[in-house]
Design a protein around this motif. Structure first.
Motif, short mmCIF file in Angstrom:
data_model
loop_
_atom_site.label_atom_id
_atom_site.label_comp_id
_atom_site.label_asym_id
_atom_site.label_seq_id
_atom_site.Cartn_x
_atom_site.Cartn_y
_atom_site.Cartn_z
N ALA A 157 42.34 46.07 59.77
CA ALA A 157 43.57 46.69 59.25
C ALA A 157 43.73 48.11 59.78
O ALA A 157 42.76 48.75 60.19
N SER A 161 46.79 48.05 56.25
CA SER A 161 47.73 47.00 56.64
C SER A 161 47.27 46.31 57.91
O SER A 161 47.06 46.97 58.94
N LEU A 162 47.09 44.98 57.84
CA LEU A 162 46.76 44.20 59.02
C LEU A 162 48.05 43.80 59.72
O LEU A 162 48.96 43.26 59.09
#
Length: 356
Positions: A157, A161-162
């Motif tokens: 990530a 957030s990936l």
């Protein structure tokens, strides 16, 4: 910029988009995309120079930087992106000095990446893929070699957030390839139709085209049905059945229809104008696509900006939802530049030309 702000910016990696590769009658190769999301922050048109030092994985916010992941750009590039990660500019799309063009598009529910890097491979964060490929590759052939033999796009990530995305690249040969991270490996589609949206995968979208083989650009004829003349009081029957909503599958069908029947521009100037018109046809107007999470910055998804580029001239064009004036930056003029440079997207009220 604090960690909370960076985490909000990292969510922009989940933008849903549409893209089209095209060419002109005089042999210019173009690629363009819409950036569809409900917000964009700390982003600008960004020029990355040659010999620029960056990391292929990790951020200072995630405390996972490793010196073995440092790389240096072989080629200068330009695209819309953010410098919020500090160590690596994150490009959403772009073009480099060799005419390689491409971008990332949202691939929710399908994207999966391995946790471990293959032997002798460089780990690359999914959010850094556009930056790394445009910095290192001169053609789609080199992209394929890099993906196959030199890097592993890992399950990592960025600030929480990936980047669940897939990628598309095009070059001066006219070939457009699509890269999809399925089942923890990269599927490479070669010699594609040059159209891409979001989930499901490209193979599914190709199959779905069979449901619309009746759609054409020719008008349906009037008919005499058992002595009753049926005459059309309207135009556009050729496109009857073309889906008009803003789902990924419908945008893919519309973009494919537009590319198949669309008139090519005679040169770059005309081709770019036509390509922006095509992108307008798959764009999201403000207010039509409501966001479920009311805590978001905006209650609606919209096509925040559109970008088009030409592999031969190295011109990068863009316009925003708030200002439809087409701006242009020529990368050739920036090749001696040694520093990151940014230009605003011009998300402000448009200027009107008074004619009387």
């Amino acid at each position: 910029m604090n960690q909370k702000e960076v985490k909000e910016i990292a969510k922009q990696l989940h933008a849903g988009c549409s893209s089209i590769a095209w060419d002109t009658l005089d042999g210019k190769h173009l690629w363009g995309r819409n950036y569809d999301f409900n917000q964009i922050a700390a982003s600008a048109v960004t020029i990355i120079p040659k010999n620029y030092k960056y990391y292929t994985a990790g951020t200072p916010f995630d405390h996972n930087l490793e010196l073995t992941n440092i790389s240096y750009s072989k080629y200068a590039s330009v695209g819309v992106g953010t410098n919020a990660m500090e160590v690596t500019p994150v490009l959403y799309e772009g073009i480099n000095e060799k005419g390689l063009m491409g971008g990332q598009l949202f691939y929710a529910g399908f994207a999966s990446f391995p946790d471990e890097t293959k032997n002798h491979h460089t780990p690359v964060n999914p959010g850094y893929v556009i930056t790394h490929i445009l910095s290192q590759c001169a053609s789609v052939a080199e992209v394929i070699d890099l993906i196959t033999n030199k890097i592993t796009i890992i399950n990592q990530a960025l600030a929480g957030s990936l980047a669940t995305v897939h990628w598309v690249f095009s070059d001066r040969t006219g070939e457009t390839i699509i890269l999809e991270p399925d089942h923890q490996q990269i599927t490479i589609y070669r010699h594609t139709a040059g159209v891409l949206t979001n989930s499901p995968n490209y193979s599914w979208h190709k199959q779905n085209l069979l449901s619309y083989i009746n759609v054409r650009n020719n008008e349906f004829p009037d008919r005499d049905m058992n002595g009753i003349k049926v005459q059309k009081p309207f135009k556009g029957t050729g496109a009857l059945g073309l889906p008009g909503d803003f789902t990924s599958q419908s945008r893919f069908i519309r973009a494919s229809f537009l590319k198949y029947y669309g008139i090519k521009g005679k040169n770059e100037d005309q081709g770019i104008q036509y390509l922006f018109h095509f992108l307008d046809n798959v764009a999201m107007p403000l207010g039509i696509v409501k966001v479920e999470n009311q805590d978001e910055l905006s209650a609606y998804d919209q096509s925040i900006y559109s970008a088009c580029m030409c592999a031969e001239s190295l011109n990068f064009y863009w316009k925003s939802y708030e200002n439809s004036t087409i701006h242009c930056l020529n990368l050739k003029r920036e090749l001696k530049n040694q520093n990151i440079k940014t230009y605003p997207l011009e998300n402000r009220a448009p200027e009107y030309k008074l004619v009387n």
